[in-house]
Write a protein that holds these residues in place. Sequence first.
Motif, PDB file in Angstrom:
ATOM      1  N   LYS A   1       0.830  -1.209   0.000  1.00 57.79           N
ATOM      2  CA  LYS A   1       0.000   0.000   0.000  1.00 57.79           C
ATOM      3  C   LYS A   1       0.864   1.258   0.000  1.00 57.79           C
ATOM      4  O   LYS A   1       1.891   1.332   0.680  1.00 57.79           O
ATOM      5  N   LEU A   2       0.410   2.249  -0.758  1.00 53.45           N
ATOM      6  CA  LEU A   2       1.103   3.533  -0.801  1.00 53.45           C
ATOM      7  C   LEU A   2       0.192   4.620  -0.227  1.00 53.45           C
ATOM      8  O   LEU A   2      -0.948   4.782  -0.674  1.00 53.45           O
ATOM      9  N   TYR A   3       0.720   5.334   0.766  1.00 52.78           N
ATOM     10  CA  TYR A   3      -0.015   6.408   1.436  1.00 52.78           C
ATOM     11  C   TYR A   3       0.717   7.730   1.223  1.00 52.78           C
ATOM     12  O   TYR A   3       1.940   7.799   1.387  1.00 52.78           O
ATOM     13  N   SER A   4      -0.017   8.769   0.899  1.00 50.93           N
ATOM     14  CA  SER A   4       0.559  10.110   0.931  1.00 50.93           C
ATOM     15  C   SER A   4       0.416  10.676   2.343  1.00 50.93           C
ATOM     16  O   SER A   4      -0.627  10.505   2.984  1.00 50.93           O
ATOM     17  N   ALA A   5       1.467  11.335   2.812  1.00 51.78           N
ATOM     18  CA  ALA A   5       1.372  12.105   4.048  1.00 51.78           C
ATOM     19  C   ALA A   5       0.713  13.436   3.678  1.00 51.78           C
ATOM     20  O   ALA A   5       1.300  14.240   2.955  1.00 51.78           O
ATOM     21  N   LEU A   6      -0.516  13.619   4.128  1.00 49.43           N
ATOM     22  CA  LEU A   6      -1.296  14.781   3.690  1.00 49.43           C
ATOM     23  C   LEU A   6      -0.684  16.082   4.189  1.00 49.43           C
ATOM     24  O   LEU A   6      -0.382  16.227   5.373  1.00 49.43           O
TER      25      LEU A   6
ATOM     26  N   PRO B   1       6.133 -10.801  12.213  1.00 50.85           N
ATOM     27  CA  PRO B   1       5.662 -10.913  10.828  1.00 50.85           C
ATOM     28  C   PRO B   1       4.211 -10.493  10.636  1.00 50.85           C
ATOM     29  O   PRO B   1       3.818 -10.142   9.515  1.00 50.85           O
ATOM     30  N   ASP B   2       3.419 -10.500  11.693  1.00 48.72           N
ATOM     31  CA  ASP B   2       2.001 -10.160  11.568  1.00 48.72           C
ATOM     32  C   ASP B   2       1.708  -8.688  11.815  1.00 48.72           C
ATOM     33  O   ASP B   2       0.558  -8.257  11.696  1.00 48.72           O
ATOM     34  N   LYS B   3       2.722  -7.919  12.177  1.00 45.47           N
ATOM     35  CA  LYS B   3       2.504  -6.493  12.429  1.00 45.47           C
ATOM     36  C   LYS B   3       2.637  -5.697  11.121  1.00 45.47           C
ATOM     37  O   LYS B   3       3.379  -6.078  10.213  1.00 45.47           O
ATOM     38  N   LEU B   4       1.910  -4.600  11.057  1.00 39.45           N
ATOM     39  CA  LEU B   4       1.912  -3.734   9.881  1.00 39.45           C
ATOM     40  C   LEU B   4       3.108  -2.782   9.974  1.00 39.45           C
ATOM     41  O   LEU B   4       3.217  -2.017  10.937  1.00 39.45           O
ATOM     42  N   ILE B   5       4.005  -2.849   9.001  1.00 40.96           N
ATOM     43  CA  ILE B   5       5.154  -1.938   8.976  1.00 40.96           C
ATOM     44  C   ILE B   5       5.107  -1.139   7.679  1.00 40.96           C
ATOM     45  O   ILE B   5       5.162  -1.700   6.587  1.00 40.96           O
ATOM     46  N   LEU B   6       4.990   0.179   7.837  1.00 47.01           N
ATOM     47  CA  LEU B   6       4.938   1.084   6.693  1.00 47.01           C
ATOM     48  C   LEU B   6       6.191   1.956   6.712  1.00 47.01           C
ATOM     49  O   LEU B   6       6.466   2.636   7.706  1.00 47.01           O
ATOM     50  N   SER B   7       6.948   1.909   5.632  1.00 46.67           N
ATOM     51  CA  SER B   7       8.201   2.660   5.539  1.00 46.67           C
ATOM     52  C   SER B   7       7.916   4.156   5.415  1.00 46.67           C
ATOM     53  O   SER B   7       7.045   4.570   4.656  1.00 46.67           O
ATOM     54  N   GLY B   8       8.706   4.972   6.132  1.00 47.14           N
ATOM     55  CA  GLY B   8       8.458   6.407   6.133  1.00 47.14           C
ATOM     56  C   GLY B   8       9.499   7.249   5.433  1.00 47.14           C
ATOM     57  O   GLY B   8       9.369   8.470   5.380  1.00 47.14           O
ATOM     58  N   PHE B   9      10.565   6.625   4.906  1.00 47.98           N
ATOM     59  CA  PHE B   9      11.590   7.394   4.193  1.00 47.98           C
ATOM     60  C   PHE B   9      11.433   7.162   2.696  1.00 47.98           C
ATOM     61  O   PHE B   9      11.791   6.097   2.187  1.00 47.98           O
ATOM     62  N   ASP B  10      10.940   8.169   1.981  1.00 52.16           N
ATOM     63  CA  ASP B  10      10.687   8.033   0.543  1.00 52.16           C
ATOM     64  C   ASP B  10      11.968   7.690  -0.220  1.00 52.16           C
ATOM     65  O   ASP B  10      11.934   6.935  -1.201  1.00 52.16           O
ATOM     66  N   GLU B  11      13.095   8.247   0.244  1.00 51.31           N
ATOM     67  CA  GLU B  11      14.361   8.055  -0.461  1.00 51.31           C
ATOM     68  C   GLU B  11      14.939   6.654  -0.252  1.00 51.31           C
ATOM     69  O   GLU B  11      15.911   6.276  -0.896  1.00 51.31           O
TER      70      GLU B  11
ATOM     71  N   VAL C   1       8.632  -4.603   4.067  1.00 55.90           N
ATOM     72  CA  VAL C   1       7.597  -3.714   4.602  1.00 55.90           C
ATOM     73  C   VAL C   1       6.272  -3.938   3.868  1.00 55.90           C
ATOM     74  O   VAL C   1       6.243  -4.478   2.758  1.00 55.90           O
ATOM     75  N   ASP C   2       5.193  -3.519   4.495  1.00 58.86           N
ATOM     76  CA  ASP C   2       3.845  -3.715   3.937  1.00 58.86           C
ATOM     77  C   ASP C   2       3.401  -2.575   3.031  1.00 58.86           C
ATOM     78  O   ASP C   2       2.339  -2.638   2.419  1.00 58.86           O
ATOM     79  N   GLY C   3       4.217  -1.529   2.980  1.00 60.11           N
ATOM     80  CA  GLY C   3       3.876  -0.373   2.170  1.00 60.11           C
ATOM     81  C   GLY C   3       4.669   0.823   2.649  1.00 60.11           C
ATOM     82  O   GLY C   3       5.662   0.673   3.378  1.00 60.11           O
ATOM     83  N   ALA C   4       4.253   2.011   2.234  1.00 62.85           N
ATOM     84  CA  ALA C   4       5.026   3.209   2.543  1.00 62.85           C
ATOM     85  C   ALA C   4       4.107   4.413   2.710  1.00 62.85           C
ATOM     86  O   ALA C   4       3.044   4.496   2.097  1.00 62.85           O
ATOM     87  N   ILE C   5       4.560   5.325   3.552  1.00 65.37           N
ATOM     88  CA  ILE C   5       3.887   6.612   3.768  1.00 65.37           C
ATOM     89  C   ILE C   5       4.928   7.696   3.517  1.00 65.37           C
ATOM     90  O   ILE C   5       6.039   7.623   4.057  1.00 65.37           O
TER      91      ILE C   5
END
Length: 292
Positions: free
Chosen positions: A4-9, A179-189, A199-203
């Motif tokens: 999943k891809l999330y924008s930081a609003l 392994p069952d926890k949601l990890i969303l990466s926060g560094f775009d670079e 990771v499960d996706g990124a913000i």
Amino acid sequence: MMKKLYSALMTAFNDDGSINEAGIREMIRYNIDVNKIDGLYVGGSTGENFNMSHDQKEQVFKIAIDEANGAIDLIAQVGSLDLNESKYLAKFVTDLGYPKISAVTPFYYNYTFEQIKNYYNEIVKDVDNKLLIYSIPALTGVSLSMEQFGELFENPKIIGIKYTNADFYLLERVRNAFPDKLILSGFDEMLLPALALGVDGAIGSTYNLNAKRAKAEMIAFDDGDIDKARQLQHDSNDLITALIKNDIYPSLKLVFEEMGVHAGVTKAPMSKPTPEMRAGAKAIYENYLKEN
């Protein structure tokens, strides 16, 4: 499953520091209609949360859920140095219908881990919601260990991490331990190495402008086309480098303006746009984002 891809609003402000509601709605619409984003992270660093009054935070949370209207996932960042405010906002956004909340680690006062643990447990105690720990040591000075994450995860309402940390050894350890926890990466670079560690996706903030390229990178990675994914990360990092050099927070909004989205201005003490910044933003759009 596709990550999943999330924008930081971002928060659109008027010149006097008041909320520009129309601008926020425009940014949300662009994220939904053009970026086809999976979700929005509302009230985070990119949203200038820590420059906002309590009333402004409430206002932004209300605008975002109203405009999104169930079309995408929403995560509300409710963390604050005032625990009572965090608890209040956790209930406020839960009542509004936010399906997930997040909270930055308490910062500035060098809190002990027991104090941090109490803060998180208190935030979720009285709400029926799921919480992501917002770990961003570069800005908070707070680094949590794998064992400390594990202690926090003992609370079943704490479901994962927004991991904005350059310590990828720790990321690998945490990913494999939980392994069952949601990890969303926060560094775009660092999206590509984060993907490699599962990771499960990124913000991120730049996904407001650069979602198409980031999504293409995720697809290339999933398809095993690492050369393509590396090239897309390289192109994204050229964009990120240019944004940082041009003063990233106002520049994100200025580039949005170049793309036809009215994003308002940043709130003092952040910079107001200068003619040089505007010229830089125009060049960033022309060089990195404008489609031929």
